[in-house]
Design a protein around this motif. Structure first.
Motif, PDB file in Angstrom:
ATOM      1  N   ILE A  31       0.895  -1.152   0.000  1.00  0.00           N
ATOM      2  CA  ILE A  31       0.000   0.000   0.000  1.00  0.00           C
ATOM      3  C   ILE A  31       0.932   1.200   0.000  1.00  0.00           C
ATOM      4  N   TYR A  32       1.037   1.841  -1.145  1.00  0.00           N
ATOM      5  CA  TYR A  32       2.031   2.888  -1.369  1.00  0.00           C
ATOM      6  C   TYR A  32       1.373   4.246  -1.183  1.00  0.00           C
ATOM      7  N   GLY A  33       1.727   4.929  -0.111  1.00  0.00           N
ATOM      8  CA  GLY A  33       1.209   6.260   0.144  1.00  0.00           C
ATOM      9  C   GLY A  33       1.972   7.290  -0.654  1.00  0.00           C
ATOM     10  N   PHE A  34       1.297   7.949  -1.578  1.00  0.00           N
ATOM     11  CA  PHE A  34       1.917   8.909  -2.494  1.00  0.00           C
ATOM     12  C   PHE A  34       1.575  10.311  -1.991  1.00  0.00           C
ATOM     13  N   ILE A  35       2.598  11.057  -1.543  1.00  0.00           N
ATOM     14  CA  ILE A  35       2.384  12.291  -0.801  1.00  0.00           C
ATOM     15  C   ILE A  35       3.049  13.467  -1.506  1.00  0.00           C
ATOM     16  N   GLY A  36       2.398  14.604  -1.468  1.00  0.00           N
ATOM     17  CA  GLY A  36       2.990  15.820  -2.010  1.00  0.00           C
ATOM     18  C   GLY A  36       2.000  16.965  -1.971  1.00  0.00           C
ATOM     19  N   GLU A  37       2.518  18.177  -2.107  1.00  0.00           N
ATOM     20  CA  GLU A  37       1.667  19.350  -2.107  1.00  0.00           C
ATOM     21  C   GLU A  37       0.832  19.406  -3.385  1.00  0.00           C
ATOM     22  N   ASN A  38      -0.205  20.237  -3.385  1.00  0.00           N
ATOM     23  CA  ASN A  38      -0.953  20.477  -4.610  1.00  0.00           C
ATOM     24  C   ASN A  38      -0.004  21.000  -5.694  1.00  0.00           C
ATOM     25  N   GLY A  39      -0.110  20.416  -6.883  1.00  0.00           N
ATOM     26  CA  GLY A  39       0.751  20.845  -7.975  1.00  0.00           C
ATOM     27  C   GLY A  39       2.123  20.204  -7.987  1.00  0.00           C
ATOM     28  N   SER A  40       2.354  19.246  -7.093  1.00  0.00           N
ATOM     29  CA  SER A  40       3.681  18.614  -7.018  1.00  0.00           C
ATOM     30  C   SER A  40       3.886  17.531  -8.063  1.00  0.00           C
ATOM     31  N   GLY A  41       2.793  17.042  -8.669  1.00  0.00           N
ATOM     32  CA  GLY A  41       2.925  16.023  -9.707  1.00  0.00           C
ATOM     33  C   GLY A  41       2.291  14.690  -9.389  1.00  0.00           C
ATOM     34  N   LYS A  42       1.565  14.592  -8.275  1.00  0.00           N
ATOM     35  CA  LYS A  42       0.971  13.302  -7.886  1.00  0.00           C
ATOM     36  C   LYS A  42      -0.053  12.820  -8.917  1.00  0.00           C
ATOM     37  N   SER A  43      -1.055  13.653  -9.178  1.00  0.00           N
ATOM     38  CA  SER A  43      -2.124  13.225 -10.096  1.00  0.00           C
ATOM     39  C   SER A  43      -1.588  13.012 -11.502  1.00  0.00           C
ATOM     40  N   THR A  44      -0.645  13.841 -11.927  1.00  0.00           N
ATOM     41  CA  THR A  44      -0.035  13.662 -13.247  1.00  0.00           C
ATOM     42  C   THR A  44       0.647  12.302 -13.334  1.00  0.00           C
ATOM     43  N   THR A  45       1.393  11.941 -12.289  1.00  0.00           N
ATOM     44  CA  THR A  45       2.073  10.641 -12.269  1.00  0.00           C
ATOM     45  C   THR A  45       1.066   9.505 -12.340  1.00  0.00           C
ATOM     46  N   GLU A  46       0.006   9.598 -11.562  1.00  0.00           N
ATOM     47  CA  GLU A  46      -1.004   8.535 -11.550  1.00  0.00           C
ATOM     48  C   GLU A  46      -1.683   8.411 -12.914  1.00  0.00           C
TER      49      GLU A  46
END
Length: 298
Positions: A31-46
């Motif tokens: 279960i990989y918790g993917f953390i970062g601020e808004n605009g850091s690239g999380k949703s883009t990566t997903e």
């Protein structure tokens, strides 16, 4: 073999660079918790992992194969933003439509199975529009589970849920990884909840991965501290600052972050004429660790 291996991933939107050479490794069964601020690239990566965007550069491998491989793509379930349901249709009918879209054999059996996994088997006749936010998020996960995926990518599925909704979601995600051999990548801003379920973490900032670690490594990295109250907090803080390198006042508690025992701190204050009224040893949590990490990069 890892479920996800990303190397030097870049993504540009015109002149804006959303990802700048991101690397990411997600072990199978995590279960990989993917953390970062808004605009850091999380949703883009997903979205790149799921094939919803095309990378500008770099490499994405899923289960050791290129992410565009049709056989690999069939192993992915995804919930980004909200499930695409017809509001006036029942949960059951929405699920059956999705099963038909995916060409799933034995659709009724499969739908019953995934509704049970997400604790929604008793609400199958409810209209989607009448479901709570927590129920809708679990329906979205049920959608993603159709077809028995080996990898589940979830974009902030616990945000906005009440305490009971978050508890049920935790149980569902743990059940998925333990009993259904599924790897889960989950992004969230609710780090306290993420800390209760994640086995691995990835922290992203400015389109780059700045830290990856297991839950055990996070526990080791999180500094311990002595927290105390005294009859004169201002005098106690001033006195401790003369001896210890890092002393802070947080929520009416003084924290001493040096590698020191509570009894040594209490004895030092007593010799200075300050009475300690409460003292304990504690450790910073994921949210505090993340905040410190973000602060270091500014």
């Amino acid at each position: 073999m890892n479920a996800i291996e990303i190397r030097n991933l870049t993504k540009n939107f015109g002149q804006k660079q959303a990802l700048a050479g991101l690397n990411m490794t997600v072990p199978m069964g995590a279960i990989y918790g993917f953390i970062g601020e808004n605009g850091s690239g999380k949703s883009t990566t997903e979205k790149l992992i799921c094939g919803l965007l095309v990378p500008s550069g770099g490499e994405i491998k899923l289960f050791g194969r290129d992410y565009k491989d049709p056989d690999v793509r069939a192993k992915i379930g995804v919930l980004i933003e909200a499930p695409g349901c017809f509001p006036n249709y029942s949960v059951w009918n929405n699920m059956m439509l999705q099963a038909a879209n995916l060409g799933i054999e034995n659709a009724e059996e499969e739908v019953r199975k995934v509704l049970k996994v997400v604790r929604m088997e008793g609400s199958a006749s409810n209209k989607f529009k009448n479901c709570s936010l927590g129920m809708k998020q679990r329906i979205g996960i049920a959608f993603a589970l159709l077809g028995n995926p080996a990898l589940l990518v979830l974009d902030e599925p616990i945000n906005g849920l009440d305490a009971d909704g978050m508890r049920i979601m935790r149980e569902v995600l743990i059940d998925i990884t333990k009993n259904y051999n599924c790897t889960v990548v989950i992004s969230s801003h609710i780090l306290g909840e993420l800390e209760k379920i994640a086995t691995h973490y990835g922290i992203v900032r400015g389109g780059k991965m700045i830290a990856e670690m297991t839950a055990e490594e996070l526990n080791t990295n999180c500094r311990t501290f002595v927290a105390l109250k005294a009859n004169d907090l201002a005098a106690a803080q001033e006195t401790l600052t003369r001896k210890y390198a890092r002393v802070t006042l947080e929520n009416e508690y003084i924290r001493v972050y040096d590698d020191v025992k509570a009894e040594e701190v209490a004895a030092y204050l007593y010799r200075s004429g300050i009475v300690v009224t409460e003292i304990t040893t504690d450790k910073i949590n994921l949210e505090e660790y993340y905040t410190d990490l973000m602060r270091e990069g500014r």
